[in-house]
Design an enzyme around this catalytic site. Structure first.
Site: not given
Ligand code: NAD
Length: 361
Positions: A146, A195, A227, A251, A255
């Site tokens: 980001y 990852k 994942d 992020d 959520d």
């Protein structure tokens, strides 16, 4: 202890829910013999109305001079509020981003707890909800994808977009240390999510996290690919204590974790920097649809105040007293409208605050 707290009541339901959290902090101060001083600060829509901008230099400076900041949510209804006629850099949310940046808040903490009394709201299978869960998602907030360079260009008549994902050892080390410190105050387990089978930034993440782990021999460290973590959160959330991860993965996972609790009005959060300072706020928004009606759930803000006691002031016992009072009120069947179910007693914002205070003895 003497605590200097900056208070941003915010917009919409913000002032209503923050008042209840202050009531609970006052009760803690009275019972445990601490002294509290509050400085009221304006940010977001309230600051636009008063000062023409969502965050002033004076507010930022006053926040820096506080030991911690307690905040309600900011913002209004995007369709009807005049704040959203302004250009994006002058809207309420821009104030929050500037505040986080100005205070160098690089670590975001979001607990996801399933209270047994509210397990009916959990969208997971009954046997998973029955086991409950209590995890802390720790997300790096100021680096990664980001904040990388980005560009869109045309190549042979085709548009090509690029976003850069960069992490330095320093950025990883400081968040990892924070994550392990927090695990020491909990069940002493860190799941570092990356990852690393694909990304160099994740391989560096894993290496630095392993180095930091050596200083915390009591903490169990495990690595999990992002994942797999997304699957495990719905399959077996009880396995997690602290989930430590980078910005974008955090992020998405935070959520997901909050949604499996099913109750937005219950979700606290904290953003920390390298000092003891923190900004504490509910995860939900300013709920303009119910503002001013006295029906908003103040528990997320009250639990954020408990996080403040724990992480900014090391008052673990006082924080636990608030958490236990919240559990007791739920056990006794009291509910605000958002968590109401058959056979329970519906109460308003102020009564919820009063009842939580009455359990702090
Ligand atoms: P929201 O979280 O404000 O509301 C979503 C739904 O949840 C609404 O039905 C609302 O009534 C309910 N809700 C939220 N908190 C509640 C509480 N404590 N008690 C009872 N019900 C509650 O999300 P939204 O409607 O998308 O956003 C409204 C405003 O809040 C927007 O301006 C948005 O930008 C802002 N926002 C601010 C923050 C923040 O300050 N950190 C975070 C998210 C959204």
């Amino acid at each position: 202890m003497n605590m200097k707290i900056g208070v941003i009541k915010g917009d919409g339901i913000g002032p209503e829910i923050v008042d209840e959290a202050m009531k609970v902090l006052d009760r803690i101060a009275e019972v445990y013999g601490h002294s509290l001083s509050y400085t009221q600060l304006l940010m977001g829509g309230a600051s636009i109305d008063a000062n023409g901008v969502p965050l002033t230099e004076e507010t930022l400076e006053a926040a820096r001079e506080s030991d911690a900041v307690l905040m309600g949510s900011i913002g209004g209804d995007a369709k009807t509020s005049p704040w959203y006629q302004l250009e994006p850099s002058k809207r309420p949310e821009a104030g929050l981003l500037a505040l986080r940046k100005g205070l160098n808040l690089f670590a975001n903490l979001r607990p996801a707890v399933l209270y047994q009394e509210l397990k009916g709201a959990c969208p997971l299978k009954e046997e998973i909800a029955d086991r409950g869960f209590d995890m802390m998602i720790m997300r790096e907030l100021t680096g990664g994808l980001y904040f990388g360079e980005r560009s869109t260009r045309e190549e042979n008549g085709v548009l090509v977009a690029r976003d850069e994902l960069t992490y330095s050892e320093t950025e990883i080390r400081r968040i990892a240390k924070r994550g392990f410190d927090i695990a020491m105050k909990r069940r002493k387990k860190v799941t570092s999510v990356d990852k690393a089978n694909v990304l160099d930034s994740s391989r560096l993440w894993r290496k630095v996290v392993e180095e930091v782990a050596k200083d915390y021999p009591e903490v169990t460290l495990e690595h999990m690919l992002v994942d797999n973590c997304a699957m495990q959160l719905v399959k077996d959330p009880a396995q997690f204590d602290v989930i430590l991860t980078e910005n974008m993965f955090g992020d998405i996972l935070s959520d997901e974790a909050s949604m499996v609790t099913g109750s937005i009005g219950m979700l606290a959060s904290a953003s920390l920097n390298e000092t003891k300072f923190g900004l504490y706020e509910p995860s939900g928004g300013s709920a303009p649809d119910i503002a001013g009606q006295g029906i908003a759930n103040p528990i997320a803000t009250i639990l954020s105040a408990a996080m403040m006691l724990k992480y900014s002031f090391d008052l673990d016992e006082e924080a636990a007293a608030i958490e236990e009072a919240v559990s007791a009120v739920l056990k006794d069947g009291y509910r605000t409208i958002d968590i109401m179910s058959d056979g329970m007693k519906q109460i308003g914002t102020k009564e919820m605050g009063d009842r939580i205070c009455s359990y702090i003895k």
